[in-house]
Scaffold this motif. Structure first.
Motif, PDB file in Angstrom:
ATOM      1  N   GLU A  23       3.459  20.191 -13.364  1.00 22.54           N
ATOM      2  CA  GLU A  23       2.592  20.998 -14.226  1.00 22.54           C
ATOM      3  C   GLU A  23       1.126  20.614 -14.087  1.00 22.54           C
ATOM      4  O   GLU A  23       0.240  21.408 -14.402  1.00 22.54           O
ATOM      5  CB  GLU A  23       3.012  20.839 -15.695  1.00 22.54           C
ATOM      6  CG  GLU A  23       4.333  21.519 -16.023  1.00 22.54           C
ATOM      7  CD  GLU A  23       4.866  21.103 -17.393  1.00 22.54           C
ATOM      8  OE1 GLU A  23       4.085  20.578 -18.213  1.00 22.54           O
ATOM      9  OE2 GLU A  23       6.078  21.302 -17.608  1.00 22.54           O
ATOM     10  N   ASN A  24       0.882  19.392 -13.641  1.00 26.16           N
ATOM     11  CA  ASN A  24      -0.496  18.906 -13.531  1.00 26.16           C
ATOM     12  C   ASN A  24      -1.032  18.917 -12.099  1.00 26.16           C
ATOM     13  O   ASN A  24      -2.082  18.344 -11.835  1.00 26.16           O
ATOM     14  CB  ASN A  24      -0.592  17.495 -14.118  1.00 26.16           C
ATOM     15  CG  ASN A  24      -0.421  17.517 -15.618  1.00 26.16           C
ATOM     16  OD1 ASN A  24      -1.271  18.024 -16.332  1.00 26.16           O
ATOM     17  ND2 ASN A  24       0.705  17.018 -16.096  1.00 26.16           N
ATOM     18  N   ILE A  25      -0.292  19.559 -11.200  1.00 27.60           N
ATOM     19  CA  ILE A  25      -0.728  19.641  -9.806  1.00 27.60           C
ATOM     20  C   ILE A  25      -1.033  21.107  -9.477  1.00 27.60           C
ATOM     21  O   ILE A  25      -0.129  21.940  -9.458  1.00 27.60           O
ATOM     22  CB  ILE A  25       0.362  19.089  -8.854  1.00 27.60           C
ATOM     23  CG1 ILE A  25       0.579  17.586  -9.109  1.00 27.60           C
ATOM     24  CG2 ILE A  25      -0.031  19.313  -7.397  1.00 27.60           C
ATOM     25  CD1 ILE A  25       1.744  16.980  -8.348  1.00 27.60           C
ATOM     26  N   THR A  26      -2.299  21.395  -9.254  1.00 28.46           N
ATOM     27  CA  THR A  26      -2.702  22.764  -8.889  1.00 28.46           C
ATOM     28  C   THR A  26      -2.439  22.963  -7.392  1.00 28.46           C
ATOM     29  O   THR A  26      -2.148  22.010  -6.666  1.00 28.46           O
ATOM     30  CB  THR A  26      -4.200  22.989  -9.156  1.00 28.46           C
ATOM     31  OG1 THR A  26      -4.943  22.126  -8.268  1.00 28.46           O
ATOM     32  CG2 THR A  26      -4.574  22.703 -10.594  1.00 28.46           C
ATOM     33  N   ASN A  27      -2.602  24.202  -6.921  1.00 30.89           N
ATOM     34  CA  ASN A  27      -2.436  24.465  -5.486  1.00 30.89           C
ATOM     35  C   ASN A  27      -3.455  23.681  -4.668  1.00 30.89           C
ATOM     36  O   ASN A  27      -3.153  23.197  -3.586  1.00 30.89           O
ATOM     37  CB  ASN A  27      -2.564  25.964  -5.192  1.00 30.89           C
ATOM     38  CG  ASN A  27      -1.326  26.716  -5.637  1.00 30.89           C
ATOM     39  OD1 ASN A  27      -0.265  26.120  -5.856  1.00 30.89           O
ATOM     40  ND2 ASN A  27      -1.450  28.018  -5.794  1.00 30.89           N
ATOM     41  N   GLU A  28      -4.663  23.558  -5.216  1.00 27.74           N
ATOM     42  CA  GLU A  28      -5.706  22.785  -4.536  1.00 27.74           C
ATOM     43  C   GLU A  28      -5.300  21.312  -4.457  1.00 27.74           C
ATOM     44  O   GLU A  28      -5.439  20.667  -3.417  1.00 27.74           O
ATOM     45  CB  GLU A  28      -7.022  22.936  -5.311  1.00 27.74           C
ATOM     46  CG  GLU A  28      -8.227  22.410  -4.576  1.00 27.74           C
ATOM     47  CD  GLU A  28      -9.511  22.644  -5.361  1.00 27.74           C
ATOM     48  OE1 GLU A  28     -10.282  21.682  -5.503  1.00 27.74           O
ATOM     49  OE2 GLU A  28      -9.720  23.784  -5.839  1.00 27.74           O
ATOM     50  N   ASP A  29      -4.751  20.793  -5.574  1.00 20.11           N
ATOM     51  CA  ASP A  29      -4.261  19.407  -5.584  1.00 20.11           C
ATOM     52  C   ASP A  29      -3.169  19.220  -4.542  1.00 20.11           C
ATOM     53  O   ASP A  29      -3.137  18.220  -3.826  1.00 20.11           O
ATOM     54  CB  ASP A  29      -3.662  19.037  -6.954  1.00 20.11           C
ATOM     55  CG  ASP A  29      -4.673  19.023  -8.081  1.00 20.11           C
ATOM     56  OD1 ASP A  29      -5.863  18.781  -7.809  1.00 20.11           O
ATOM     57  OD2 ASP A  29      -4.266  19.248  -9.240  1.00 20.11           O
ATOM     58  N   LEU A  30      -2.269  20.202  -4.487  1.00 18.17           N
ATOM     59  CA  LEU A  30      -1.129  20.110  -3.568  1.00 18.17           C
ATOM     60  C   LEU A  30      -1.626  19.977  -2.125  1.00 18.17           C
ATOM     61  O   LEU A  30      -1.106  19.153  -1.367  1.00 18.17           O
ATOM     62  CB  LEU A  30      -0.217  21.333  -3.717  1.00 18.17           C
ATOM     63  CG  LEU A  30       1.007  21.359  -2.792  1.00 18.17           C
ATOM     64  CD1 LEU A  30       1.937  20.188  -3.082  1.00 18.17           C
ATOM     65  CD2 LEU A  30       1.754  22.681  -2.938  1.00 18.17           C
ATOM     66  N   GLU A  31      -2.634  20.749  -1.766  1.00 22.22           N
ATOM     67  CA  GLU A  31      -3.181  20.660  -0.401  1.00 22.22           C
ATOM     68  C   GLU A  31      -3.729  19.255  -0.143  1.00 22.22           C
ATOM     69  O   GLU A  31      -3.553  18.694   0.920  1.00 22.22           O
ATOM     70  CB  GLU A  31      -4.276  21.713  -0.181  1.00 22.22           C
ATOM     71  CG  GLU A  31      -3.743  23.128  -0.105  1.00 22.22           C
ATOM     72  CD  GLU A  31      -2.595  23.312   0.895  1.00 22.22           C
ATOM     73  OE1 GLU A  31      -2.720  22.856   2.059  1.00 22.22           O
ATOM     74  OE2 GLU A  31      -1.560  23.893   0.510  1.00 22.22           O
ATOM     75  N   GLN A  32      -4.389  18.690  -1.141  1.00 21.86           N
ATOM     76  CA  GLN A  32      -4.945  17.343  -1.005  1.00 21.86           C
ATOM     77  C   GLN A  32      -3.817  16.309  -0.873  1.00 21.86           C
ATOM     78  O   GLN A  32      -3.900  15.397  -0.047  1.00 21.86           O
ATOM     79  CB  GLN A  32      -5.813  17.024  -2.224  1.00 21.86           C
ATOM     80  CG  GLN A  32      -6.551  15.718  -2.095  1.00 21.86           C
ATOM     81  CD  GLN A  32      -7.463  15.445  -3.284  1.00 21.86           C
ATOM     82  OE1 GLN A  32      -7.620  16.275  -4.179  1.00 21.86           O
ATOM     83  NE2 GLN A  32      -8.065  14.282  -3.294  1.00 21.86           N
ATOM     84  N   LEU A  33      -2.751  16.465  -1.662  1.00 20.40           N
ATOM     85  CA  LEU A  33      -1.619  15.536  -1.607  1.00 20.40           C
ATOM     86  C   LEU A  33      -0.909  15.642  -0.252  1.00 20.40           C
ATOM     87  O   LEU A  33      -0.559  14.624   0.349  1.00 20.40           O
ATOM     88  CB  LEU A  33      -0.630  15.816  -2.744  1.00 20.40           C
ATOM     89  CG  LEU A  33      -1.175  15.592  -4.159  1.00 20.40           C
ATOM     90  CD1 LEU A  33      -0.173  16.083  -5.205  1.00 20.40           C
ATOM     91  CD2 LEU A  33      -1.520  14.136  -4.398  1.00 20.40           C
ATOM     92  N   LYS A  34      -0.727  16.870   0.219  1.00 20.57           N
ATOM     93  CA  LYS A  34      -0.075  17.053   1.522  1.00 20.57           C
ATOM     94  C   LYS A  34      -0.931  16.439   2.628  1.00 20.57           C
ATOM     95  O   LYS A  34      -0.418  15.825   3.550  1.00 20.57           O
ATOM     96  CB  LYS A  34       0.171  18.547   1.809  1.00 20.57           C
ATOM     97  CG  LYS A  34       1.264  19.133   0.937  1.00 20.57           C
ATOM     98  CD  LYS A  34       1.743  20.511   1.372  1.00 20.57           C
ATOM     99  CE  LYS A  34       0.692  21.514   1.693  1.00 20.57           C
ATOM    100  NZ  LYS A  34       1.216  22.863   1.951  1.00 20.57           N
ATOM    101  N   SER A  35      -2.246  16.598   2.497  1.00 19.44           N
ATOM    102  CA  SER A  35      -3.160  16.025   3.483  1.00 19.44           C
ATOM    103  C   SER A  35      -3.065  14.493   3.472  1.00 19.44           C
ATOM    104  O   SER A  35      -3.099  13.848   4.516  1.00 19.44           O
ATOM    105  CB  SER A  35      -4.578  16.477   3.175  1.00 19.44           C
ATOM    106  OG  SER A  35      -5.490  15.811   3.992  1.00 19.44           O
TER     107      SER A  35
END
Length: 140
Positions: A23-35
């Motif tokens: 719930e606290n991970i936005t799509n932008e966050d997800l890209e950063q985490l995947k990176s």
């Protein structure tokens, strides 16, 4: 496979932890985490991950995440500068799993591929290695 009541409680707490994190991970966050974990997720796989739930699911399948093994996501949240998510994972680890930072340090370094090379560096110095400083000069 049946779980004991304790394992079952732990599994539901783990599920709710992942839900709360998602719930606290936005799509932008997800890209950063995947990176941040691109060494561990091949590019074609990474493109198929479009939600944080899918990311967690991939990490579980790849044995980088389990109810009793959170050090990989702790590492990723730390390098992605997400202290809010990291704090929540640490709370879960210390309250649900009852694992302190001291207990975790050895296992954390053996689980994170990029950290293995630092295992010998990150240790407590022996008495001989500690630099002793002279007391400051006395004022006259």
């Amino acid at each position: 496979m049946s779980y004991s009541p304790k394992e079952s409680r732990s599994m539901s707490e783990y599920s709710s932890l992942l839900s709360e994190l998602s719930e606290n991970i936005t799509n932008e966050d997800l890209e950063q985490l995947k990176s941040a974990c691109k060494e561990d997720i091949p590019g074609d796989q990474s493109e198929n991950i479009t939600s944080s739930k899918e990311w967690f699911s991939y990490l579980e399948k790849d044995d980088k995440l389990a109810p009793d093994n959170l050090s990989y996501i702790e590492h990723i949240f730390e390098i992605s500068r997400r202290p809010d998510l990291l704090t929540r994972v640490i709370e879960y680890r210390t309250t649900v799993l009852k694992i302190s930072d001291d207990d975790e340090i050895d296992t954390k370094l053996t689980r994170i591929p990029s950290a293995k090379k630092y295992k010998d560096i990150i240790r407590q110095p022996s008495e001989e290695e500690i630099i002793k400083l002279a007391p400051p000069p006395k004022k006259v």
